[in-house]
Design a protein around this motif. Sequence first.
Motif, mmCIF file in Angstrom:
data_model
loop_
_atom_site.group_PDB
_atom_site.id
_atom_site.type_symbol
_atom_site.label_atom_id
_atom_site.label_comp_id
_atom_site.label_asym_id
_atom_site.label_seq_id
_atom_site.Cartn_x
_atom_site.Cartn_y
_atom_site.Cartn_z
ATOM 1 N N ILE A 20 56.418 97.684 13.303
ATOM 2 C CA ILE A 20 55.266 96.816 13.534
ATOM 3 C C ILE A 20 54.276 97.487 14.480
ATOM 4 C CG2 ILE A 20 54.495 94.555 14.343
ATOM 5 C CD1 ILE A 20 57.250 93.493 13.793
ATOM 6 N N ASN A 21 54.798 98.299 15.396
ATOM 7 C CA ASN A 21 53.951 99.003 16.354
ATOM 8 C C ASN A 21 53.001 99.951 15.627
ATOM 9 O OD1 ASN A 21 53.103 99.733 18.985
ATOM 10 N ND2 ASN A 21 54.331 101.597 18.845
ATOM 11 N N GLY A 22 53.494 100.582 14.539
ATOM 12 C CA GLY A 22 52.672 101.506 13.771
ATOM 13 C C GLY A 22 51.443 100.815 13.201
ATOM 14 N N GLU A 23 51.660 99.685 12.558
ATOM 15 C CA GLU A 23 50.532 98.919 12.022
ATOM 16 C C GLU A 23 50.962 97.483 11.764
ATOM 17 O OE1 GLU A 23 49.388 100.024 8.095
ATOM 18 O OE2 GLU A 23 51.433 100.465 7.467
ATOM 19 N N GLU A 24 49.994 96.600 11.755
ATOM 20 C CA GLU A 24 50.276 95.214 11.430
ATOM 21 C C GLU A 24 50.851 95.157 10.014
ATOM 22 O OE1 GLU A 24 47.773 91.144 11.943
ATOM 23 O OE2 GLU A 24 47.118 92.514 10.367
ATOM 24 N N THR A 25 51.977 94.464 9.843
ATOM 25 C CA THR A 25 52.613 94.471 8.534
ATOM 26 C C THR A 25 53.398 93.190 8.293
ATOM 27 O OG1 THR A 25 54.105 95.736 7.092
ATOM 28 C CG2 THR A 25 54.636 95.711 9.421
ATOM 29 N N TYR A 26 54.001 93.048 7.096
ATOM 30 C CA TYR A 26 54.714 91.824 6.756
ATOM 31 C C TYR A 26 56.150 92.130 6.350
ATOM 32 C CZ TYR A 26 53.353 93.307 2.063
ATOM 33 O OH TYR A 26 53.162 94.036 0.921
ATOM 34 N N GLY A 27 56.958 91.065 6.269
ATOM 35 C CA GLY A 27 58.405 91.205 6.111
ATOM 36 C C GLY A 27 58.854 92.127 4.994
ATOM 37 N N TYR A 28 58.349 91.895 3.790
ATOM 38 C CA TYR A 28 58.753 92.664 2.612
ATOM 39 C C TYR A 28 58.485 94.151 2.823
ATOM 40 C CZ TYR A 28 58.804 94.017 -2.350
ATOM 41 O OH TYR A 28 59.063 94.618 -3.546
ATOM 42 N N ARG A 53 63.185 85.861 15.299
ATOM 43 C CA ARG A 53 63.641 86.001 16.676
ATOM 44 C C ARG A 53 62.545 86.620 17.539
ATOM 45 N NH1 ARG A 53 68.602 88.116 15.591
ATOM 46 N NH2 ARG A 53 68.020 90.247 16.121
ATOM 47 N N LEU A 54 61.865 87.637 17.006
ATOM 48 C CA LEU A 54 60.769 88.272 17.745
ATOM 49 C C LEU A 54 59.672 87.242 18.031
ATOM 50 C CD1 LEU A 54 60.366 91.691 15.861
ATOM 51 C CD2 LEU A 54 61.591 91.245 17.995
ATOM 52 N N GLU A 55 59.425 86.403 17.009
ATOM 53 C CA GLU A 55 58.385 85.375 17.157
ATOM 54 C C GLU A 55 58.790 84.370 18.233
ATOM 55 O OE1 GLU A 55 57.389 83.733 13.348
ATOM 56 O OE2 GLU A 55 56.020 82.253 14.222
ATOM 57 N N ARG A 56 60.046 83.921 18.160
ATOM 58 C CA ARG A 56 60.571 82.957 19.133
ATOM 59 C C ARG A 56 60.503 83.519 20.543
ATOM 60 N NH1 ARG A 56 66.042 81.577 16.621
ATOM 61 N NH2 ARG A 56 65.097 80.639 14.786
ATOM 62 N N ASN A 57 60.773 84.827 20.684
ATOM 63 C CA ASN A 57 60.777 85.438 22.014
ATOM 64 C C ASN A 57 59.387 85.867 22.467
ATOM 65 O OD1 ASN A 57 63.515 85.060 22.028
ATOM 66 N ND2 ASN A 57 64.001 87.148 21.391
ATOM 67 N N GLY A 58 58.379 85.543 21.669
ATOM 68 C CA GLY A 58 56.999 85.804 22.075
ATOM 69 C C GLY A 58 56.638 87.280 22.132
ATOM 70 N N LEU A 59 57.186 88.105 21.241
ATOM 71 C CA LEU A 59 56.921 89.543 21.279
ATOM 72 C C LEU A 59 55.892 89.961 20.227
ATOM 73 C CD1 LEU A 59 60.629 90.757 21.612
ATOM 74 C CD2 LEU A 59 58.957 90.453 23.435
ATOM 75 N N VAL A 60 55.589 89.061 19.302
ATOM 76 C CA VAL A 60 54.661 89.411 18.225
ATOM 77 C C VAL A 60 53.564 88.358 18.079
ATOM 78 C CG1 VAL A 60 56.226 90.775 16.793
ATOM 79 C CG2 VAL A 60 56.230 88.304 16.582
ATOM 80 N N ARG A 83 55.237 95.403 23.108
ATOM 81 C CA ARG A 83 55.154 96.836 23.408
ATOM 82 C C ARG A 83 56.075 97.195 24.566
ATOM 83 N NH1 ARG A 83 49.975 96.203 21.151
ATOM 84 N NH2 ARG A 83 49.212 95.090 22.981
ATOM 85 N N ALA A 84 56.143 96.308 25.568
ATOM 86 C CA ALA A 84 57.048 96.542 26.698
ATOM 87 C C ALA A 84 58.497 96.564 26.211
ATOM 88 C CB ALA A 84 56.850 95.463 27.759
ATOM 89 N N GLU A 85 58.826 95.607 25.313
ATOM 90 C CA GLU A 85 60.183 95.519 24.765
ATOM 91 C C GLU A 85 60.529 96.784 23.974
ATOM 92 O OE1 GLU A 85 62.218 93.049 25.364
ATOM 93 O OE2 GLU A 85 63.867 93.721 24.055
ATOM 94 N N LEU A 86 59.539 97.295 23.237
ATOM 95 C CA LEU A 86 59.745 98.505 22.440
ATOM 96 C C LEU A 86 60.026 99.700 23.355
ATOM 97 C CD1 LEU A 86 59.749 99.937 19.700
ATOM 98 C CD2 LEU A 86 57.278 100.192 19.909
ATOM 99 N N ALA A 87 59.260 99.806 24.456
ATOM 100 C CA ALA A 87 59.479 100.902 25.408
ATOM 101 C C ALA A 87 60.891 100.814 25.983
ATOM 102 C CB ALA A 87 58.433 100.842 26.522
#
Lengths: 108, 118
Positions: A20-28, A53-60, A83-87
């Motif tokens: 997702i960091n590379g570009e905005e994208t979707y599940g499929y 889960r990412l959505e629930r945790n407020g990361l996206v 981004r912090a979580e990714l680092a």
Amino acid sequence: MEDLTEMLKGTLEGCVLEIINGEETYGYAITRRLNELGFADVIDGTVYTILLRLERNGLVQVTKRPSEVGPPRKFYALNDAGRAELATFWAKWEYVSSRIDSLKEGRR
Amino acid sequence: MSFWETITGSDLTREWKAFEVRAQALPPDYRAAWEQIKVHLFPHGDFTGRNLMPIFDAALALLEEASADGQGIHEVLGDDIPGFCAALAGGAGAPTYRDRWREQLNNNVARKLGRLGG
């Protein structure tokens, strides 16, 4: 390579964050990307629960966009917390992989 | 949600009908998966099941998107529908009604014992 599921657990979330960091994208598209990388066992359902889960945790940040076929798709982009979580993920990964490499090479 | 809806759950009935209409539009193998998802999600419900409504909505959306992409249901959900449902409901440790009954029972017993001065 097959039967990676157990080993991938815990790292898949980081992989999804990186994609997702590379570009905005979707599940499929995320599932297909992981499949291309060689993680053939990864299915939509798994990626989908990670995204929830990412959505629930407020990361996206989630945006609904109309698609050519079917219902609108949810697109995901990282926010600052994401981004912090990714680092953090990469830092942990470096640590784990360097330790395991040491073990393999018989160093202490 | 109005007071009337809170008491009667009429809004839930309406939402359910909407879900079932959406499910009817899915291909047969997807409809079968939807039936299974319902079975495996219900135990995660609270007393009225209201907490599950957004989860069912999300699951249906996934089925709709995936079937529009022309994927087989097995590519989408694999073999582990119970596991998928547990993850949807918030992880493998998501409390089910059985856990809540157990907790209630434990609390009652603890209270009774406390009263006896045990």
